[in-house]
Scaffold this motif. Structure first.
Motif, short mmCIF file in Angstrom:
data_model
loop_
_atom_site.label_atom_id
_atom_site.label_comp_id
_atom_site.label_asym_id
_atom_site.label_seq_id
_atom_site.Cartn_x
_atom_site.Cartn_y
_atom_site.Cartn_z
N VAL A 24 -19.52 -28.29 20.21
CA VAL A 24 -20.85 -27.80 19.83
C VAL A 24 -21.95 -28.49 20.65
CG1 VAL A 24 -20.26 -26.98 17.52
CG2 VAL A 24 -20.88 -29.37 17.83
N SER A 25 -21.60 -28.84 21.89
CA SER A 25 -22.57 -29.48 22.79
C SER A 25 -23.39 -28.44 23.55
CB SER A 25 -21.85 -30.37 23.80
OG SER A 25 -21.07 -29.56 24.66
N LEU B 226 -35.12 -22.23 24.89
CA LEU B 226 -34.88 -22.97 23.65
C LEU B 226 -33.61 -23.82 23.70
CD1 LEU B 226 -35.80 -20.35 20.87
CD2 LEU B 226 -37.12 -22.34 21.58
N VAL B 227 -32.89 -23.79 24.82
CA VAL B 227 -31.61 -24.50 24.87
C VAL B 227 -31.76 -25.86 25.58
CG1 VAL B 227 -29.19 -24.39 25.54
CG2 VAL B 227 -30.38 -22.31 24.86
N GLU C 31 -33.94 -25.98 6.66
CA GLU C 31 -32.50 -26.21 6.61
C GLU C 31 -32.05 -27.05 7.81
OE1 GLU C 31 -29.13 -23.10 6.92
OE2 GLU C 31 -30.18 -22.63 5.07
N ARG C 32 -32.71 -26.86 8.95
CA ARG C 32 -32.36 -27.61 10.16
C ARG C 32 -33.05 -28.95 10.21
NH1 ARG C 32 -27.83 -25.70 11.64
NH2 ARG C 32 -27.89 -23.55 10.99
N ASN C 33 -34.26 -28.98 9.70
CA ASN C 33 -35.10 -30.16 9.89
C ASN C 33 -36.11 -30.26 8.75
OD1 ASN C 33 -36.90 -32.09 10.77
ND2 ASN C 33 -37.15 -31.24 12.82
N GLY C 34 -35.74 -31.00 7.73
CA GLY C 34 -36.59 -31.13 6.55
C GLY C 34 -37.90 -31.84 6.84
N TYR D 121 -30.76 -21.42 17.48
CA TYR D 121 -31.01 -22.52 18.43
C TYR D 121 -31.33 -23.78 17.64
CZ TYR D 121 -31.43 -18.56 21.56
OH TYR D 121 -31.17 -17.42 22.27
N PRO D 122 -30.33 -24.30 16.92
CA PRO D 122 -30.61 -25.39 15.97
C PRO D 122 -31.17 -26.66 16.59
CG PRO D 122 -28.24 -24.99 16.16
CD PRO D 122 -28.93 -23.87 16.88
N LEU D 123 -30.68 -27.02 17.80
CA LEU D 123 -31.02 -28.34 18.33
C LEU D 123 -32.52 -28.52 18.55
CD1 LEU D 123 -29.72 -30.99 19.24
CD2 LEU D 123 -29.69 -30.11 21.57
#
Lengths: 219, 127
Positions: B36-37, A124-125, A187-190, A153-155
């Motif tokens: 935060v990269s 997931l990174v 919250e991360r991606n509407g 894992y927000p990105l």
């Protein structure tokens, strides 16, 4: 001899981003949609893809690229279970695919597809940081992994168009709150669409199939 | 190994720049890396020192990483705050309608290279 400084001021991802944009444009010209499929290891990417491809392949020409660090078990499984053309990409120890590797896979797969699934390395990174040139991205989050993955894992969740919550047949055995998970994704991606499914029982697979059919007519 | 893939990109780009400018060898690479990269500096430096041996120009190069603070902007109250302390949620008004201003960049800022000739230094115009 003298020491001088060469200014570069260049993002590490710049070359890859350019290659990915070129790949995306080439796919658009061919009328092919490329979907980057990302998830943790064991979230059920291959099982879900097999179930989805069996439905979509009735009306569309589907191709598959399987990316792994090593082995061809996924490619063999998908080819055998769906009968669709499938190529295996090896990342040579790397934890992600980049646009260059994706381009190689596409050349090997050839032309004449409506939809190509790119099953990225289970992680997931890193896959989130490298644009593969895909038309859109989907993340599969399985019920046993828990609802907090979008926060940790927000990105990868920020960069996707579709979040499939897989293994919903396991919901009775886990403390997995579907609405909480939707909120965490939102919250991360509407803009991301969330579709819970079970590839095993077929529950809600119609909704997932329809999402793809709709997406294919849009592009 | 997440850092290794990015290190490979950095080394490739620095190697290409050294060749383009006709440098003898690269002494130092300076990068700007956001906090935060998702890059872990210690792992990145270890990977750099392992992988540089396989390059043409960077075998003796050292890596300097300038860490850029992560700052997030709140669309609800207009405040900015340190991302690593408060994440997505604004500490002033509690809103999650926020976005990252800076701190996710991974940039090769410059390379310090050794040149044989005291003049020139740009790409060869004849090419």
């Amino acid at each position: 001899m003298e020491v001088r400084t060469i200014l570069l001021s260049k993002s590490v991802f710049e070359d890859n981003d350019r290659a990915a944009d070129e790949l995306r444009a080439a796919l658009r010209r061919k009328g092919t949609v490329l979907v980057n499929v990302m998830s943790s290891p064991g979230a059920g990417k291959t099982t879900l893809l097999v179930a989805l491809i069996r439905r979509l392949a009735k009306s569309r020409r589907i191709g598959v690229m399987e990316a792994d660090i090593d082995s061809d078990v996924d490619a063999v499984t998908v080819a055998k279970e769906t009968g669709c053309p499938c190529v295996q990409l090896h990342t040579g120890g790397m934890c992600h695919l980049d646009a260059g590797m994706t381009g190689q896979g596409l050349r090997e797969l050839g032309d004449g597809f409506d939809l190509i699934f790119l099953e990225n390395v289970g992680n997931l990174v890193c896959p989130a940081e490298y644009d593969t040139g895909a038309t859109f991205s989907m993340v599969i989050l399985s019920v046993p992994e828990g609802t907090d993955k979008p926060l940790k894992y927000p990105l990868v969740f920020q960069k996707c168009d579709l979040v499939v919550i897989s293994k919903t047949d396991a919901l009775p055995y886990f403390d997995f709150d579907l609405e909480e998970c939707r909120r965490n994704v939102g919250e991360r991606n509407g803009g991301a669409c969330v579709i819970p499914v079970s590839a095993k029982t077929g529950e809600n697979m119609d909704a997932l199939e329809n999402w793809f059919i709709k997406k294919l007519t849009e592009v | 190994m997440h850092e290794l893939g990015i290190v490979m990109n950095v080394l490739e780009q620095a190697d290409a720049a050294a060749a383009e400018y006709n440098a003898e060898k690269v002494m130092k690479v300076t990068m700007e890396v956001g906090e935060v990269s998702s890059i872990v500096p210690d792992l990145f430096i270890d990977a750099f020192n392992w992988a540089k041996k396989k390059t043409d120009y960077l075998k003796d190069a050292e890596l300097e990483m300038i860490i850029i603070e992560g700052r997030t902007y709140c669309k609800s109250c207009g405040g900015t705050y340190r991302t690593t302390e408060h994440g997505k949620k604004c500490p002033y008004c509690g809103s999650v309608d926020t976005y990252l201003l800076t701190g996710d960049q991974v940039i090769i800022k410059d390379i310090e290279a050794l040149f044989k000739e005291a003049t020139g230094g740009g790409p060869d115009p004849s090419e």
